[in-house]
Design an enzyme around this catalytic site. Structure first.
Site, PDB file in Angstrom:
ATOM      1  N   LEU A  77       0.813  -1.214   0.000  1.00 23.98           N
ATOM      2  CA  LEU A  77       0.000   0.000   0.000  1.00 23.98           C
ATOM      3  C   LEU A  77       0.852   1.271   0.000  1.00 23.98           C
ATOM      4  O   LEU A  77       1.918   1.316   0.606  1.00 23.98           O
ATOM      5  CB  LEU A  77      -0.937  -0.021   1.215  1.00 23.98           C
ATOM      6  CG  LEU A  77      -1.856  -1.255   1.267  1.00 23.98           C
ATOM      7  CD1 LEU A  77      -2.648  -1.286   2.561  1.00 23.98           C
ATOM      8  CD2 LEU A  77      -2.787  -1.325   0.062  1.00 23.98           C
ATOM      9  N   HIS A  98      -3.322   4.533  -2.329  1.00 27.45           N
ATOM     10  CA  HIS A  98      -4.297   3.742  -1.565  1.00 27.45           C
ATOM     11  C   HIS A  98      -4.842   4.568  -0.394  1.00 27.45           C
ATOM     12  O   HIS A  98      -6.020   4.479  -0.059  1.00 27.45           O
ATOM     13  CB  HIS A  98      -3.660   2.444  -1.042  1.00 27.45           C
ATOM     14  CG  HIS A  98      -3.260   1.492  -2.126  1.00 27.45           C
ATOM     15  ND1 HIS A  98      -1.950   1.128  -2.349  1.00 27.45           N
ATOM     16  CD2 HIS A  98      -3.997   0.824  -3.038  1.00 27.45           C
ATOM     17  CE1 HIS A  98      -1.895   0.285  -3.360  1.00 27.45           C
ATOM     18  NE2 HIS A  98      -3.116   0.078  -3.799  1.00 27.45           N
ATOM     19  N   GLN A 142      -4.799 -13.010 -12.329  1.00 25.24           N
ATOM     20  CA  GLN A 142      -4.620 -11.861 -13.216  1.00 25.24           C
ATOM     21  C   GLN A 142      -3.164 -11.641 -13.625  1.00 25.24           C
ATOM     22  O   GLN A 142      -2.850 -10.663 -14.287  1.00 25.24           O
ATOM     23  CB  GLN A 142      -5.209 -10.597 -12.592  1.00 25.24           C
ATOM     24  CG  GLN A 142      -4.467 -10.049 -11.397  1.00 25.24           C
ATOM     25  CD  GLN A 142      -5.221  -8.890 -10.769  1.00 25.24           C
ATOM     26  OE1 GLN A 142      -6.217  -9.084 -10.068  1.00 25.24           O
ATOM     27  NE2 GLN A 142      -4.768  -7.664 -11.006  1.00 25.24           N
ATOM     28  N   GLY A 163      -8.869   3.076  -9.063  1.00 28.27           N
ATOM     29  CA  GLY A 163      -8.043   4.221  -9.459  1.00 28.27           C
ATOM     30  C   GLY A 163      -8.070   4.425 -10.969  1.00 28.27           C
ATOM     31  O   GLY A 163      -8.126   3.463 -11.745  1.00 28.27           O
TER      32      GLY A 163
HETATM   33  O1  PAF Z   1      -5.928  -2.803  -9.238  1.00 27.77           O
HETATM   34  C1  PAF Z   1      -5.630  -3.766  -8.490  1.00 27.77           C
HETATM   35  O2  PAF Z   1      -4.897  -3.629  -7.520  1.00 27.77           O
HETATM   36  C2  PAF Z   1      -6.193  -5.148  -8.806  1.00 27.77           C
HETATM   37  O3  PAF Z   1      -6.333  -5.333 -10.168  1.00 27.77           O
HETATM   38  C3  PAF Z   1      -7.519  -5.443  -8.092  1.00 27.77           C
HETATM   39  C4  PAF Z   1      -8.622  -4.483  -8.523  1.00 27.77           C
HETATM   40  C5  PAF Z   1      -7.312  -5.344  -6.578  1.00 27.77           C
HETATM   41  C6  PAF Z   1      -7.988  -6.856  -8.408  1.00 27.77           C
HETATM   42  O4  PAF Z   1      -7.070  -7.820  -7.986  1.00 27.77           O
END
Ligand code: PAF
Length: 282
Positions: free
Chosen positions: A35, A39, A66, A152
């Site tokens: 963070l 954030h 992802q 964001g």
């Molecule tokens: O933007 C991110 O940090 C990630 O893509 C998220 C939205 C937390 C999903 O894992």
């Protein structure tokens, strides 16, 4: 578990999350941890939206789905204690920090996939990325029974895709966009900035410089704008451009000239670190 230093509750299981009593308005900030100031800004905005009787939940989950093969999943910073402290100081009410095993059954067969907006920009460079994002974000919305969620604008394509998912799957949730937060030299805050060595970090300021040059250029053709941005970025010898594209900010389709609602999006490697940024034009 109730954290001793503040009123912040820390939970790690879906059962605990679903057993929590729910405040009038729960606003969530989905993150992958590590963070930073951006954030903090999201938590601040979340708190404002939650109101005096609402609550702010922040999730930390480095989502394996992802990360495309060969990317930085293994080395992605995991700073449990520091992040916990950050949340406590930022005034988060509920920290949700599940494990991979908690979030994904080994024999899972259901995913959420957006099939149009995901084919450009980040989606083209990172196949499967947005399928992973949509799947985890949909799960987080459900698990945390969120009334609103913050995303964001630095990850502009992600924001547009999440909005589309919410529309098409009828999630009852308000998506709130948070403007990009920048360092003094213009570099957008990102958890990946910490991978940069000092020389790369210095040169990475070229990204924002290039976006500002595009903004100052006025309503030019896509070719002129893209050439200009590429020229400015190439002044940073350590930068290796992945893409520079001018697109419509809603459809994310390429456009020929800058016009109302244009988005200029860039992805550039500095060493092994891939940074993205964007600016609205027109
Ligand atoms: O933007 C991110 O940090 C990630 O893509 C998220 C939205 C937390 C999903 O894992």
């Amino acid at each position: 578990m109730i954290d001793s230093g503040s009123r912040m509750r820390i939970i790690t299981t879906i059962a605990e999350a679903q057993a929590q009593s729910h405040a009038k308005c729960r606003v969530i900030v989905p993150t992958m941890g590590a963070l930073h100031k951006a954030h903090g800004e999201m938590v601040r905005v979340a708190r404002k939206h939650a109101g005096y009787d609402g609550e702010v939940a922040l999730s930390i989950f480095v989502n394996p789905l992802q990360f495309e093969p060969g990317s930085d999943y293994e080395r992605y910073p995991r700073l449990e204690k520091t992040d916990e402290e950050f949340c406590r100081n930022a005034g988060v009410d509920l920290l949700f920090r599940p494990s991979v095993a908690e979030m994904y059954a080994d024999d899972r067969t259901v995913f959420v996939e957006e099939t149009s907006l995901s084919n450009t920009l980040e989606g083209k460079s990172r196949p499967g990325h947005f399928r992973g994002v949509c799947t985890v974000v949909a799960k987080l919305f459900n698990i945390l029974s969120a009334d609103a969620a913050l995303f964001g604008e630095k990850d502009f394509q992600q924001l547009v895709i999440v909005r589309r998912m919410v529309r098409d799957l009828n999630f009852k949730i308000n998506i709130i966009a948070v403007p990009t937060v920048r360092e003094e030299d213009g570099l957008a805050f990102s958890s990946r900035n910490q991978y940069l060595n000092p020389e790369e970090r210095e040169q990475a300021a070229a990204l924002h410089k290039a976006l500002l040059a595009a903004e100052n250029a006025g309503n030019k053709s896509a070719r002129e704008i893209v050439d200009l941005v590429r020229r400015v970025i190439s002044e940073a010898p350590l930068g290796r451009i992945d893409y520079v594209e001018l697109v419509d900010a809603e459809t994310l389709r390429p456009i020929n000239t800058v016009r109302t609602n244009s988005l200029l999006a860039v992805a550039v490697f500095f060493g092994k670190t891939r940074l993205i940024d964007n600016i609205r034009l027109g």
